[in-house]
Design a protein around this motif. Structure first.
Motif, mmCIF file in Angstrom:
data_model
loop_
_atom_site.group_PDB
_atom_site.id
_atom_site.type_symbol
_atom_site.label_atom_id
_atom_site.label_comp_id
_atom_site.label_asym_id
_atom_site.label_seq_id
_atom_site.Cartn_x
_atom_site.Cartn_y
_atom_site.Cartn_z
ATOM 1 N N THR A 91 0.798 -1.224 0.000
ATOM 2 C CA THR A 91 0.000 0.000 0.000
ATOM 3 C C THR A 91 0.831 1.276 0.000
ATOM 4 O O THR A 91 0.321 2.341 -0.345
ATOM 5 C CB THR A 91 -0.918 0.026 1.239
ATOM 6 O OG1 THR A 91 -0.122 -0.140 2.414
ATOM 7 C CG2 THR A 91 -1.948 -1.082 1.168
ATOM 8 N N SER B 202 3.576 3.476 -5.146
ATOM 9 C CA SER B 202 2.811 4.391 -5.994
ATOM 10 C C SER B 202 1.562 3.706 -6.534
ATOM 11 O O SER B 202 1.465 2.477 -6.558
ATOM 12 C CB SER B 202 3.679 4.865 -7.162
ATOM 13 O OG SER B 202 3.916 3.803 -8.067
ATOM 14 N N SER B 203 0.626 4.508 -6.975
ATOM 15 C CA SER B 203 -0.640 3.974 -7.481
ATOM 16 C C SER B 203 -0.446 3.107 -8.711
ATOM 17 O O SER B 203 -1.280 2.270 -9.024
ATOM 18 C CB SER B 203 -1.603 5.116 -7.799
ATOM 19 O OG SER B 203 -1.070 5.964 -8.810
ATOM 20 N N SER B 204 0.667 3.293 -9.412
ATOM 21 C CA SER B 204 0.932 2.499 -10.610
ATOM 22 C C SER B 204 1.702 1.218 -10.312
ATOM 23 O O SER B 204 1.956 0.419 -11.214
ATOM 24 C CB SER B 204 1.722 3.331 -11.631
ATOM 25 O OG SER B 204 2.975 3.732 -11.094
ATOM 26 N N ARG C 54 1.401 -0.463 -6.788
ATOM 27 C CA ARG C 54 0.816 -1.241 -5.699
ATOM 28 C C ARG C 54 -0.197 -2.268 -6.201
ATOM 29 O O ARG C 54 -0.886 -2.059 -7.195
ATOM 30 C CB ARG C 54 0.158 -0.330 -4.675
ATOM 31 C CG ARG C 54 -1.086 0.383 -5.165
ATOM 32 C CD ARG C 54 -1.753 1.141 -4.019
ATOM 33 N NE ARG C 54 -0.978 2.290 -3.610
ATOM 34 C CZ ARG C 54 -1.383 3.552 -3.770
ATOM 35 N NH1 ARG C 54 -2.540 3.811 -4.354
ATOM 36 N NH2 ARG C 54 -0.631 4.549 -3.372
ATOM 37 N N GLU D 67 -4.623 -1.507 -2.307
ATOM 38 C CA GLU D 67 -4.904 -0.096 -2.072
ATOM 39 C C GLU D 67 -4.827 0.238 -0.585
ATOM 40 O O GLU D 67 -4.948 -0.643 0.265
ATOM 41 C CB GLU D 67 -6.277 0.264 -2.624
ATOM 42 C CG GLU D 67 -6.366 0.188 -4.136
ATOM 43 C CD GLU D 67 -5.411 1.139 -4.846
ATOM 44 O OE1 GLU D 67 -5.353 2.322 -4.467
ATOM 45 O OE2 GLU D 67 -4.710 0.683 -5.781
ATOM 46 N N PRO E 20 -8.304 4.635 -1.591
ATOM 47 C CA PRO E 20 -7.853 4.001 -2.838
ATOM 48 C C PRO E 20 -7.648 5.013 -3.958
ATOM 49 O O PRO E 20 -8.430 5.951 -4.118
ATOM 50 C CB PRO E 20 -8.996 3.035 -3.174
ATOM 51 C CG PRO E 20 -9.667 2.766 -1.863
ATOM 52 C CD PRO E 20 -9.572 4.062 -1.113
ATOM 53 N N GLU E 21 -6.572 4.822 -4.705
ATOM 54 C CA GLU E 21 -6.311 5.631 -5.891
ATOM 55 C C GLU E 21 -6.647 4.858 -7.162
ATOM 56 O O GLU E 21 -6.698 5.443 -8.248
ATOM 57 C CB GLU E 21 -4.849 6.083 -5.915
ATOM 58 C CG GLU E 21 -4.494 7.022 -4.773
ATOM 59 C CD GLU E 21 -3.060 7.496 -4.855
ATOM 60 O OE1 GLU E 21 -2.717 8.196 -5.824
ATOM 61 O OE2 GLU E 21 -2.266 7.138 -3.958
ATOM 62 N N ASN E 22 -6.814 3.556 -7.042
ATOM 63 C CA ASN E 22 -7.309 2.724 -8.124
ATOM 64 C C ASN E 22 -8.622 2.108 -7.669
ATOM 65 O O ASN E 22 -8.905 2.039 -6.480
ATOM 66 C CB ASN E 22 -6.304 1.607 -8.466
ATOM 67 C CG ASN E 22 -4.984 2.143 -8.963
ATOM 68 O OD1 ASN E 22 -4.896 2.788 -9.998
ATOM 69 N ND2 ASN E 22 -3.919 1.882 -8.200
ATOM 70 N N ASN F 184 -6.265 -4.360 -5.919
ATOM 71 C CA ASN F 184 -6.817 -3.746 -7.114
ATOM 72 C C ASN F 184 -6.694 -4.741 -8.269
ATOM 73 O O ASN F 184 -6.327 -5.908 -8.053
ATOM 74 C CB ASN F 184 -6.110 -2.422 -7.416
ATOM 75 C CG ASN F 184 -4.587 -2.578 -7.510
ATOM 76 O OD1 ASN F 184 -4.077 -3.604 -7.970
ATOM 77 N ND2 ASN F 184 -3.855 -1.571 -7.067
#
Length: 294
Positions: free
Chosen positions: A254, A257-259, A261, A264, A268-270, A278
């Motif tokens: 977690t 980075s969002s790209s 992980r 989440e 959550p970023e995704n 995710n």
């Protein structure tokens, strides 16, 4: 048997439409591999179901058509998938049934396992030890400051580690699930999946992005590893194979980075539920499962 679901909250249900409409991760499905053909039954909780990952095909169980059972079945080509995983499920939901996120009653997940089933995957135990409550308690205890170990202090008060005790108490329940699956499908290959890394595999986390106190991070990491060790040992003792999804998830926790992980964080970023895999995480678990099957 109808019981309250560990995962169900009004806020999460209200966020469903927004999450489902969100941007879909660009994830490459796992490559085709030698998977048992025929009937494949997926049993498990939200880590199997894939809550809030588009597209949600069962709102009662918050189940995605991009979860790892769907990806593995697609890679097998001819596999007939019966995915009965459900967010909030415990071992009791597999053996005796319960209700989904919408309160709709569900039969035992075990009823999907038939004599002609060739592959059964099981990912269960997190809700038996109180996963949602643990995360909520530890985050709430650390919101104001990252110092100390308020979560560990709570769960080890009196000299007994309550979470390790919960893991020990869950082992015979998982064993009962595996024995029941074997009885229902004598010729099936049974694979128990562990859980991926939520927190970094080393260090003290990334407060406040993930609001867990610095000294609580090693403690919770140890609990997660103890849960996976129990699942591996229980699988080995009950004629099942263990699929390690924790090791390949290292470096995709977690705090990344969002790209990068697989799981989440609190916000959550995704498209995924908080502290859940995710689409990238589901694909990673599918790859780990396929490697185990080979």
């Amino acid at each position: 048997m109808t019981r309250p679901r560990p995962f169900r909250t009004a806020a999460r249900m209200a966020a469903l439409a927004t999450a489902v409409a969100g941007t879909v991760l660009a994830v490459t499905p796992p490559a085709s591999a030698a998977v048992p053909t025929g009937r494949y039954v997926a049993l498990g909780d939200s880590y199997t179901a894939g809550p809030l990952i588009p597209t949600q095909v069962d709102l009662n169980c918050l189940r995605s058509n991009r979860n790892y059972p769907s990806l593995v079945a697609a890679s097998a080509g001819s596999a007939a998938l019966a995915d009965v995983s459900c967010s909030g499920a415990t071992t009791a939901d597999i053996l005796v049934g319960g209700s989904g996120e919408l309160g709709i009653p569900l039969p035992p997940q075990l009823s999907a396992v038939t004599a002609d089933t060739t592959l059964v995957t099981v990912e269960i135990g997190g809700n038996d030890i109180g996963f949602s409550g643990i995360i909520s308690d530890c985050a709430q205890a650390s919101l104001k400051s990252p110092l100390g170990s308020p979560c560990k202090n709570t769960y080890t008060a009196g000299g007994t580690d309550q979470l390790r005790a919960r893991i020990d108490a869950t082992a015979p329940k998982v064993a009962s699930v595996l024995r029941s699956v074997r009885a229902a499908a004598p010729g099936a290959r049974i694979v128990v999946l562990g859980y991926p890394a939520i927190l970094p595999d080393s260090g003290y986390g990334c407060w406040p992005v993930v609001p867990i106190a610095y000294q609580d991070v090693p403690y919770l990491r140890g609990v997660a590893k103890a849960l996976n060790t129990m699942l591996a040992n229980t699988a080995a003792a009950n004629d099942a194979t263990y699929a390690d999804v924790y090791t390949p998830s290292i470096g995709h926790d977690t705090c990344k980075s969002s790209s990068t992980r697989w799981v989440e964080g609190l916000v959550p970023e995704n498209s995924a539920a908080p502290f859940h895999p995710n689409a990238r995480g589901e694909a990673g678990m599918a790859t780990a499962l396929l490697a185990t099957l080979n």
